[in-house]
Motif scaffolding. Structure first.
Motif, PDB file in Angstrom:
ATOM      1  N   LEU A 258       2.593   9.330  -6.062  1.00 20.10           N
ATOM      2  CA  LEU A 258       3.140  10.680  -5.908  1.00 20.10           C
ATOM      3  C   LEU A 258       4.247  10.939  -6.926  1.00 20.10           C
ATOM      4  N   LYS A 259       5.129   9.972  -7.105  1.00 15.00           N
ATOM      5  CA  LYS A 259       6.235  10.119  -8.056  1.00 15.00           C
ATOM      6  C   LYS A 259       5.726  10.326  -9.480  1.00 15.00           C
ATOM      7  N   ASP A 260       4.755   9.520  -9.886  1.00 15.15           N
ATOM      8  CA  ASP A 260       4.272   9.553 -11.266  1.00 15.15           C
ATOM      9  C   ASP A 260       3.223  10.624 -11.533  1.00 15.15           C
ATOM     10  N   GLU A 261       2.343  10.872 -10.570  1.00 13.70           N
ATOM     11  CA  GLU A 261       1.172  11.718 -10.819  1.00 13.70           C
ATOM     12  C   GLU A 261       1.227  13.087 -10.134  1.00 13.70           C
TER      13      GLU A 261
ATOM     14  N   GLN B  96       0.844  -1.199   0.000  1.00 11.08           N
ATOM     15  CA  GLN B  96       0.000   0.000   0.000  1.00 11.08           C
ATOM     16  C   GLN B  96       0.875   1.243   0.000  1.00 11.08           C
ATOM     17  N   GLY B  97       1.861   1.261   0.891  1.00 12.17           N
ATOM     18  CA  GLY B  97       2.762   2.409   0.965  1.00 12.17           C
ATOM     19  C   GLY B  97       3.530   2.614  -0.329  1.00 12.17           C
ATOM     20  N   ARG B  98       3.986   1.535  -0.915  1.00 14.68           N
ATOM     21  CA  ARG B  98       4.731   1.617  -2.176  1.00 14.68           C
ATOM     22  C   ARG B  98       3.847   2.171  -3.292  1.00 14.68           C
ATOM     23  N   CYS B  99       2.614   1.719  -3.356  1.00 17.42           N
ATOM     24  CA  CYS B  99       1.680   2.198  -4.374  1.00 17.42           C
ATOM     25  C   CYS B  99       1.440   3.699  -4.192  1.00 17.42           C
TER      26      CYS B  99
END
Length: 169
Positions: A39-42, A31-34
């Motif tokens: 945040l990184k991508d969007e 969940q945390g990774r997703c």
């Protein structure tokens, strides 16, 4: 657009227990990774705010399990916006086993976060940044969103709990 943000993952041996199925804490890690990859991508500008003084405190996390997965299973972790208030965000996660015979929902989770700002000894609720709100909208089908016309200095006007001090977050 599918209505969810997705990361894919292949389960490794280090994520399983002695019985051979995935150890439950890994679902929470995913969940945390997703959320991080979202945040990184969007919403990369939000990461800059995190480097300054924005804090994303996890208030609640849960996961319900329906089926087991094991090493080398391919998994899709799909995140959707469930609720967006002035200062908090709730995400829903579907864990889908990707198999040649088709997809199988193996778990479902939730995560609630609060946006906070300030030094660690005096952190206060803060509005969800506008860039983050905008990035979340494509993943919000059916989500509850509340916005108030109140002033930015009044994050509790939606009836949200407002922590006065935060320890250990």
């Amino acid at each position: 657009m599918p209505g969810y943000f997705e990361i894919r993952h292949i389960v490794g041996f280090e994520e399983t227990n002695l019985v051979g199925n995935v150890y439950y804490v890994n679902y929470l890690r995913w969940q945390g990774r997703c959320r991080e990859m979202f945040l990184k991508d969007e919403a990369p500008a939000v990461l800059e705010e995190v480097r300054k003084d924005l804090k994303l405190f996890t208030l609640k996390v849960e996961c319900e399990f329906f089926a087991e997965i094991t090493a080398f299973d391919e998994l899709s972790v799909r995140m959707r916006l469930e609720e967006l208030t002035q200062t908090q965000i709730e995400f829903a996660f579907d864990y889908v086993h990707l198999h040649p015979d088709g997809e199988k929902l193996v778990a479902r989770g939730r995560q609630r976060i609060a946006c906070m700002r300030g030094p660690n000894t005096a952190t206060v609720p803060s509005r969800v940044p506008e860039e983050l709100r905008a990035a979340l909208m494509p993943y919000s089908e059916g989500a509850k969103t509340t916005r108030s016309q109140s002033s930015p200095s009044s994050p509790s006007s939606q009836g949200e709990p407002v922590p006065t001090t935060v320890k250990g977050a």
